[in-house]
Structure formats: C-alpha cells, structure tokens
Design a protein around this motif. Structure first.
Motif, PDB file in Angstrom:
ATOM      1  N   TYR A 127      16.629 -21.655   5.349  1.00  0.00           N
ATOM      2  CA  TYR A 127      16.327 -21.194   3.983  1.00  0.00           C
ATOM      3  C   TYR A 127      15.646 -22.303   3.184  1.00  0.00           C
ATOM      4  O   TYR A 127      14.659 -22.054   2.464  1.00  0.00           O
ATOM      5  CB  TYR A 127      17.610 -20.741   3.294  1.00  0.00           C
ATOM      6  CG  TYR A 127      17.373 -20.127   1.932  1.00  0.00           C
ATOM      7  CD1 TYR A 127      17.064 -18.775   1.804  1.00  0.00           C
ATOM      8  CD2 TYR A 127      17.457 -20.887   0.776  1.00  0.00           C
ATOM      9  CE1 TYR A 127      16.832 -18.199   0.564  1.00  0.00           C
ATOM     10  CE2 TYR A 127      17.226 -20.328  -0.475  1.00  0.00           C
ATOM     11  CZ  TYR A 127      16.921 -18.982  -0.575  1.00  0.00           C
ATOM     12  OH  TYR A 127      16.692 -18.436  -1.799  1.00  0.00           O
ATOM     13  N   VAL A 128      16.152 -23.531   3.307  1.00  0.00           N
ATOM     14  CA  VAL A 128      15.535 -24.662   2.604  1.00  0.00           C
ATOM     15  C   VAL A 128      14.114 -24.882   3.124  1.00  0.00           C
ATOM     16  O   VAL A 128      13.177 -25.104   2.348  1.00  0.00           O
ATOM     17  CB  VAL A 128      16.382 -25.934   2.778  1.00  0.00           C
ATOM     18  CG1 VAL A 128      15.645 -27.163   2.226  1.00  0.00           C
ATOM     19  CG2 VAL A 128      17.728 -25.777   2.070  1.00  0.00           C
ATOM     20  N   TYR A 129      13.919 -24.812   4.432  1.00  0.00           N
ATOM     21  CA  TYR A 129      12.591 -24.994   5.009  1.00  0.00           C
ATOM     22  C   TYR A 129      11.645 -23.892   4.513  1.00  0.00           C
ATOM     23  O   TYR A 129      10.470 -24.139   4.266  1.00  0.00           O
ATOM     24  CB  TYR A 129      12.658 -24.935   6.531  1.00  0.00           C
ATOM     25  CG  TYR A 129      12.962 -26.237   7.218  1.00  0.00           C
ATOM     26  CD1 TYR A 129      14.055 -27.004   6.845  1.00  0.00           C
ATOM     27  CD2 TYR A 129      12.177 -26.682   8.265  1.00  0.00           C
ATOM     28  CE1 TYR A 129      14.342 -28.184   7.494  1.00  0.00           C
ATOM     29  CE2 TYR A 129      12.455 -27.866   8.923  1.00  0.00           C
ATOM     30  CZ  TYR A 129      13.544 -28.616   8.536  1.00  0.00           C
ATOM     31  OH  TYR A 129      13.829 -29.789   9.178  1.00  0.00           O
ATOM     32  N   GLN A 130      12.157 -22.679   4.401  1.00  0.00           N
ATOM     33  CA  GLN A 130      11.312 -21.555   4.012  1.00  0.00           C
ATOM     34  C   GLN A 130      10.863 -21.674   2.559  1.00  0.00           C
ATOM     35  O   GLN A 130       9.703 -21.397   2.240  1.00  0.00           O
ATOM     36  CB  GLN A 130      12.068 -20.247   4.240  1.00  0.00           C
ATOM     37  CG  GLN A 130      11.212 -18.996   4.140  1.00  0.00           C
ATOM     38  CD  GLN A 130      11.977 -17.768   4.561  1.00  0.00           C
ATOM     39  OE1 GLN A 130      13.196 -17.692   4.387  1.00  0.00           O
ATOM     40  NE2 GLN A 130      11.284 -16.796   5.122  1.00  0.00           N
ATOM     41  N   HIS A 131      11.771 -22.102   1.687  1.00  0.00           N
ATOM     42  CA  HIS A 131      11.474 -22.098   0.252  1.00  0.00           C
ATOM     43  C   HIS A 131      11.092 -23.475  -0.285  1.00  0.00           C
ATOM     44  O   HIS A 131      10.442 -23.564  -1.329  1.00  0.00           O
ATOM     45  CB  HIS A 131      12.675 -21.551  -0.523  1.00  0.00           C
ATOM     46  CG  HIS A 131      12.933 -20.103  -0.217  1.00  0.00           C
ATOM     47  ND1 HIS A 131      12.290 -19.089  -0.872  1.00  0.00           N
ATOM     48  CD2 HIS A 131      13.731 -19.516   0.707  1.00  0.00           C
ATOM     49  CE1 HIS A 131      12.697 -17.921  -0.386  1.00  0.00           C
ATOM     50  NE2 HIS A 131      13.559 -18.157   0.573  1.00  0.00           N
ATOM     51  N   GLY A 132      11.501 -24.531   0.407  1.00  0.00           N
ATOM     52  CA  GLY A 132      11.086 -25.872   0.030  1.00  0.00           C
ATOM     53  C   GLY A 132      11.781 -26.409  -1.202  1.00  0.00           C
ATOM     54  O   GLY A 132      12.577 -25.738  -1.858  1.00  0.00           O
ATOM     55  N   LEU A 133      11.485 -27.664  -1.491  1.00  0.00           N
ATOM     56  CA  LEU A 133      11.977 -28.344  -2.680  1.00  0.00           C
ATOM     57  C   LEU A 133      10.768 -28.930  -3.407  1.00  0.00           C
ATOM     58  O   LEU A 133       9.639 -28.843  -2.926  1.00  0.00           O
ATOM     59  CB  LEU A 133      12.957 -29.452  -2.297  1.00  0.00           C
ATOM     60  CG  LEU A 133      14.244 -28.995  -1.601  1.00  0.00           C
ATOM     61  CD1 LEU A 133      15.014 -30.205  -1.111  1.00  0.00           C
ATOM     62  CD2 LEU A 133      15.105 -28.181  -2.551  1.00  0.00           C
ATOM     63  N   ALA A 134      11.009 -29.541  -4.529  1.00  0.00           N
ATOM     64  CA  ALA A 134       9.909 -30.096  -5.324  1.00  0.00           C
ATOM     65  C   ALA A 134       9.563 -31.512  -4.878  1.00  0.00           C
ATOM     66  O   ALA A 134       9.218 -32.367  -5.688  1.00  0.00           O
ATOM     67  CB  ALA A 134      10.280 -30.088  -6.796  1.00  0.00           C
ATOM     68  N   ALA A 135       9.652 -31.765  -3.580  1.00  0.00           N
ATOM     69  CA  ALA A 135       9.316 -33.080  -3.033  1.00  0.00           C
ATOM     70  C   ALA A 135       9.213 -32.960  -1.522  1.00  0.00           C
ATOM     71  O   ALA A 135       9.861 -32.103  -0.921  1.00  0.00           O
ATOM     72  CB  ALA A 135      10.387 -34.109  -3.404  1.00  0.00           C
ATOM     73  N   PRO A 136       8.404 -33.808  -0.891  1.00  0.00           N
ATOM     74  CA  PRO A 136       8.349 -33.809   0.570  1.00  0.00           C
ATOM     75  C   PRO A 136       9.643 -34.375   1.162  1.00  0.00           C
ATOM     76  O   PRO A 136      10.309 -35.211   0.545  1.00  0.00           O
ATOM     77  CB  PRO A 136       7.147 -34.706   0.888  1.00  0.00           C
ATOM     78  CG  PRO A 136       6.989 -35.572  -0.314  1.00  0.00           C
ATOM     79  CD  PRO A 136       7.453 -34.762  -1.482  1.00  0.00           C
ATOM     80  N   LEU A 137       9.978 -33.916   2.364  1.00  0.00           N
ATOM     81  CA  LEU A 137      11.212 -34.329   3.026  1.00  0.00           C
ATOM     82  C   LEU A 137      10.899 -35.032   4.342  1.00  0.00           C
ATOM     83  O   LEU A 137      10.002 -34.624   5.083  1.00  0.00           O
ATOM     84  CB  LEU A 137      12.092 -33.109   3.337  1.00  0.00           C
ATOM     85  CG  LEU A 137      12.594 -32.275   2.173  1.00  0.00           C
ATOM     86  CD1 LEU A 137      13.343 -31.050   2.693  1.00  0.00           C
ATOM     87  CD2 LEU A 137      13.505 -33.091   1.274  1.00  0.00           C
ATOM     88  N   LEU A 138      11.658 -36.067   4.653  1.00  0.00           N
ATOM     89  CA  LEU A 138      11.654 -36.696   5.964  1.00  0.00           C
ATOM     90  C   LEU A 138      13.088 -36.666   6.459  1.00  0.00           C
ATOM     91  O   LEU A 138      13.969 -37.314   5.888  1.00  0.00           O
ATOM     92  CB  LEU A 138      11.124 -38.126   5.903  1.00  0.00           C
ATOM     93  CG  LEU A 138      10.859 -38.799   7.252  1.00  0.00           C
ATOM     94  CD1 LEU A 138       9.812 -39.897   7.118  1.00  0.00           C
ATOM     95  CD2 LEU A 138      12.111 -39.381   7.874  1.00  0.00           C
ATOM     96  N   LEU A 139      13.328 -35.894   7.520  1.00  0.00           N
ATOM     97  CA  LEU A 139      14.692 -35.559   7.923  1.00  0.00           C
ATOM     98  C   LEU A 139      15.019 -36.073   9.318  1.00  0.00           C
ATOM     99  O   LEU A 139      14.187 -36.035  10.217  1.00  0.00           O
ATOM    100  CB  LEU A 139      14.892 -34.040   7.895  1.00  0.00           C
ATOM    101  CG  LEU A 139      14.605 -33.356   6.556  1.00  0.00           C
ATOM    102  CD1 LEU A 139      14.642 -31.847   6.723  1.00  0.00           C
ATOM    103  CD2 LEU A 139      15.615 -33.800   5.503  1.00  0.00           C
ATOM    104  N   GLU A 140      16.259 -36.524   9.472  1.00  0.00           N
ATOM    105  CA  GLU A 140      16.785 -36.900  10.786  1.00  0.00           C
ATOM    106  C   GLU A 140      17.775 -35.858  11.305  1.00  0.00           C
ATOM    107  O   GLU A 140      18.163 -35.904  12.474  1.00  0.00           O
ATOM    108  CB  GLU A 140      17.459 -38.267  10.698  1.00  0.00           C
ATOM    109  CG  GLU A 140      16.524 -39.383  10.240  1.00  0.00           C
ATOM    110  CD  GLU A 140      17.270 -40.529   9.612  1.00  0.00           C
ATOM    111  OE1 GLU A 140      18.327 -40.926  10.159  1.00  0.00           O
ATOM    112  OE2 GLU A 140      16.821 -41.039   8.560  1.00  0.00           O
TER     113      GLU A 140
END
Length: 219
Positions: free
Chosen positions: A80-93
């Motif tokens: 859901y987070v990937y689909q809708h996104g946030l107001a910033a780019p993400l770098l995830l482990e």
C-alpha cells in the motif's frame, strides 16, 4: 496493480550478512533526502485480488509458522505504501521484495506458481530501483555471528547451519529478482560483496544518477 506515487523507491535486497546496510548508509550520505531504512507504517486497505493471491501463497507454505499472518500483513501494508507513496523518496533495506522473501524463506515446500502470481500483482507497484547484493554463504555466516544481536532468523544458529540455509535463501532471491525483471519496470543493479565496499558504493551512486536523475545529491 499500478503505482500512484510520485517519488521513487529504492530497495536493497539480499540475504542477511550481504552488507546491504553498509552500502545503504553510505548512499544516504550522498543523497541525504532519502528516507528509510524501513517501510513507514501506514493505515492501509488491501485489494481483494491481492488478498486472494496472498492467501493462496500462504496456504501453500510448509511448514507454517506462528508469525506468518504478521509477515503477510506487513507485506500487504508495504504494498500500500509503495502504491501510494510518501512526500519523499525512500531508500529501504526492509522493503517489499525483502518482505516477500522473508515470508517464503526457509520452507520445505511452497507453490512456485502461487509465488509467481502474487509477485506479479506486487510488481506493478514495486520499487523503481532494486539493488541486489550477493554474498558467499560462508562470508555472510561469519558476519552474522560477528554483529550484535538483532532480529535475524539466523542469529541463534551455528555457522554450519547458517551456511546450509543461505544457499536456498539466495536461490529464492534469484527467483524473486527474475520475477521482477519480467513483470516490473524496475532498474536492477547487481553488486557482489566480494568487491570493496567503496567500489560498490560508487557503482550504486553512478547507477542511481542514471536511473533517477531527479535525486538531489549532497553538494
């Protein structure tokens, strides 16, 4: 299920002990606007098709574990987070691909067809960039034993058992990355932990400059 987000998501994948966190920390120094290292928590609603595919994969797993429902819930939340996104780019482990791996790893049996069907649904809102870090099992096992206790499933095992389990775990990653190559537009970079950390950081930074030129690096 296509993504509606605007800001990119970069995801590190690889078995525990591959050195993902070391490279990711260095990239955050270069790109200080990247959020992470885990998927932010968010209220979510799951698509019926996604739930059905998740249930099909879940029911094919053997053996089942007590925390499996929680693993799948976190996986659907991440989607859901990937689909809708946030107001910033993400770098995830600990992102979507990593959580799918975690949900299936160390099983004696699962349905490859159901895994592929579920991965196809996830891939439409998958990461923009996948950085896959490979590692020799004996190197990963030594690193796992040397680091402070965390939440890795392998930390309480002896090195011989870790090495035995990491072979199939790495094969599962190869399967997942192959599925994402087929079903998502993600740019994929493969790194080897046999290379010096500085060289891997430089390769990853150059790859991001090409794949995501909108990212702002430190001046």
């Amino acid at each position: 299920m296509p993504s509606q987000r605007r800001d990119p998501i970069i995801e590190f994948v690889g078995v525990p002990g591959a050195g993902k966190s070391t490279i990711a920390r260095a990239l955050r120094e270069i790109y200080p606007g990247l959020l992470g290292p885990q998927v932010p928590r968010a209220p979510f609603r799951a698509d019926a098709r996604l739930l059905a595919a998740a249930a099909g994969l879940f029911l094919s797993l053997r053996p089942l574990a007590a925390n499996d429902p929680n693993r799948f819930a976190k996986l659907i939340e991440a989607h859901y987070v990937y689909q809708h996104g946030l107001a910033a780019p993400l770098l995830l482990e600990q992102g979507l691909v990593q959580r799918l791996w975690s949900a299936v790893a160390d099983r004696t049996r699962y349905s490859p067809e159901r895994l592929a069907a579920f991965a196809r649904l996830l891939a439409g809102a998958g990461p923009d960039v996948i950085i896959w870090v490979s590692v020799r099992p004996e190197v990963a096992a030594a690193r796992i034993h040397a680091r402070p206790r965390g939440n890795s499933r392998y930390e309480r095992m002896d090195e011989a058992e870790i090495i035995r389990r990491l072979g199939p775990a790495a094969e599962l990653y190869a399967t997942l990355v192959s599925l994402y190559r087929q079903h998502s537009p993600a740019a994929i970079l493969e790194l080897s932990s046999d290379e010096p950390v500085a060289a891997n950081v430089e390769r990853a930074a150059q790859f991001l400059r090409r794949a995501l030129p909108q990212l702002k690096s430190r001046a």
